[in-house]
Design a protein around this motif. Structure first.
Motif, PDB file in Angstrom:
ATOM      1  N   UNK A   1       0.831  -1.201   0.000  1.00 50.91           N
ATOM      2  CA  UNK A   1       0.000   0.000   0.000  1.00 50.91           C
ATOM      3  C   UNK A   1       0.870   1.257   0.000  1.00 50.91           C
ATOM      4  N   UNK A   2       1.931   1.234   0.806  1.00 49.35           N
ATOM      5  CA  UNK A   2       2.852   2.364   0.850  1.00 49.35           C
ATOM      6  C   UNK A   2       3.558   2.559  -0.489  1.00 49.35           C
ATOM      7  N   UNK A   3       4.035   1.470  -1.059  1.00 51.05           N
ATOM      8  CA  UNK A   3       4.744   1.556  -2.338  1.00 51.05           C
ATOM      9  C   UNK A   3       3.817   2.024  -3.450  1.00 51.05           C
ATOM     10  N   UNK A   4       2.574   1.571  -3.428  1.00 52.26           N
ATOM     11  CA  UNK A   4       1.600   2.019  -4.427  1.00 52.26           C
ATOM     12  C   UNK A   4       1.320   3.506  -4.289  1.00 52.26           C
TER      13      UNK A   4
ATOM     14  N   UNK B   1       7.071   8.624   2.481  1.00 53.28           N
ATOM     15  CA  UNK B   1       6.265   7.590   3.144  1.00 53.28           C
ATOM     16  C   UNK B   1       5.392   8.201   4.246  1.00 53.28           C
ATOM     17  N   UNK B   2       5.991   9.070   5.045  1.00 51.54           N
ATOM     18  CA  UNK B   2       5.240   9.682   6.146  1.00 51.54           C
ATOM     19  C   UNK B   2       4.113  10.569   5.620  1.00 51.54           C
ATOM     20  N   UNK B   3       4.403  11.364   4.598  1.00 50.80           N
ATOM     21  CA  UNK B   3       3.376  12.240   4.029  1.00 50.80           C
ATOM     22  C   UNK B   3       2.278  11.410   3.375  1.00 50.80           C
ATOM     23  N   UNK B   4       2.667  10.333   2.706  1.00 52.04           N
ATOM     24  CA  UNK B   4       1.671   9.440   2.094  1.00 52.04           C
ATOM     25  C   UNK B   4       0.760   8.838   3.158  1.00 52.04           C
ATOM     26  N   UNK B   5       1.329   8.455   4.286  1.00 53.35           N
ATOM     27  CA  UNK B   5       0.506   7.894   5.359  1.00 53.35           C
ATOM     28  C   UNK B   5      -0.518   8.914   5.855  1.00 53.35           C
TER      29      UNK B   5
ATOM     30  N   UNK C   1      -2.994   9.864   2.518  1.00 53.87           N
ATOM     31  CA  UNK C   1      -3.772   8.857   1.790  1.00 53.87           C
ATOM     32  C   UNK C   1      -4.161   7.616   2.603  1.00 53.87           C
ATOM     33  N   UNK C   2      -3.494   7.380   3.728  1.00 53.48           N
ATOM     34  CA  UNK C   2      -3.744   6.144   4.472  1.00 53.48           C
ATOM     35  C   UNK C   2      -4.341   6.386   5.857  1.00 53.48           C
ATOM     36  N   UNK C   3      -4.750   7.610   6.110  1.00 56.50           N
ATOM     37  CA  UNK C   3      -5.458   7.952   7.358  1.00 56.50           C
ATOM     38  C   UNK C   3      -4.672   7.589   8.617  1.00 56.50           C
ATOM     39  N   UNK C   4      -3.377   7.734   8.553  1.00 55.94           N
ATOM     40  CA  UNK C   4      -2.548   7.500   9.734  1.00 55.94           C
ATOM     41  C   UNK C   4      -2.453   8.803  10.518  1.00 55.94           C
ATOM     42  N   UNK C   5      -2.594   8.720  11.823  1.00 57.42           N
ATOM     43  CA  UNK C   5      -2.518   9.917  12.674  1.00 57.42           C
ATOM     44  C   UNK C   5      -1.189  10.639  12.465  1.00 57.42           C
ATOM     45  N   UNK C   6      -1.252  11.968  12.437  1.00 59.41           N
ATOM     46  CA  UNK C   6      -0.039  12.751  12.169  1.00 59.41           C
ATOM     47  C   UNK C   6       1.091  12.404  13.138  1.00 59.41           C
ATOM     48  N   UNK C   7       0.768  12.333  14.419  1.00 57.71           N
ATOM     49  CA  UNK C   7       1.791  12.055  15.427  1.00 57.71           C
ATOM     50  C   UNK C   7       2.444  10.707  15.183  1.00 57.71           C
TER      51      UNK C   7
END
Length: 213
Positions: free
Chosen positions: A119-122, A157-161, A164-170
């Motif tokens: 998912x990250x690589x995509x 990777x962090x910005x993509x998370x 696009x992947x709804x990962x909490x900023x922290x």
């Protein structure tokens, strides 16, 4: 402690350069091919670091031989020797990381790890231009194409998370900093933390502005 998602981030980071050079194969990637790409990336970095350290040591040795005749040559030799020591230390850290690969391997065969790494690589493949533009807006007196490859990928990777992947900023920022401590140069984690904090602050500001209107 390595968690499945942390293992996935590490797997994506280490395999990104090789996997994304052939993006049409992304849908066909499996755990084995991702691990092979990660191992090749680490091996290449270690080899290049050793070659650089060897070159600096040879240059230092040659200058030391001349230093009896010219004091400036001695200072140059000291400089090359210091660079060689720093490069060797970096190489030792890379080798230490390689020795920890079995821990990543332990997690890598889990479906969750493989799916999140892909998912990250995509995300990196599909949104490359947007990620670089967004990253550039968060840099101060620096350009995206001047970033070290490993730092650029960690930031992407962090910005993509976050985007696009709804990962909490922290969470995304903390995980990126941990990756930087393992794979970036000395002080790289502070630089990455600063860039991502600026990106996060801008996201919050834009969100608040949008709600206000």
């Amino acid at each position: 402690m390595t968690t499945p998602r942390r293992a996935a981030r590490e797997l994506a980071l280490l395999s990104a350069a090789q996997v994304l050079s052939q993006p049409h194969t992304l849908s066909e990637q499996d755990c084995r091919s991702l691990m092979l790409a990660a191992i090749r990336t680490l091996a290449l970095e270690v080899r290049e670091s050793l070659e650089l350290a060897s070159s600096d040591l040879n240059e230092s040795h040659g200058l030391l031989l001349k230093s009896e005749l010219a004091a400036p040559e001695y200072k140059k030799a000291q400089s090359y020797l210091q660079k060689a020591i720093e490069t060797t230390e970096s190489t030792i850290n890379r080798l230490g990381t390689a020795l920890e690969l079995p821990e990543i391997l332990y997690f890598a065969h889990q479906d969750e790890v493989q799916m999140y790494a892909l998912a990250l690589l995509n995300c990196l493949n599909t949104h490359q231009a947007t990620l670089d533009q967004t990253l550039g807006e968060s840099l101060v007196d620096w350009q995206v194409d001047r970033l070290a490859n490993i730092d650029r990928t960690i930031l992407q990777l962090a910005i993509a998370e976050m985007m696009y992947l709804d990962v909490a900023r922290k969470v995304a920022i903390n995980e990126a900093v941990e990756l930087a401590k393992r794979y970036s140069d000395e002080g790289g984690h502070r630089f990455i933390n600063g860039v991502l904090r600026r990106f996060s602050d801008r996201q919050i500001q834009e969100s608040n502005t949008s709600k206000a209107t």
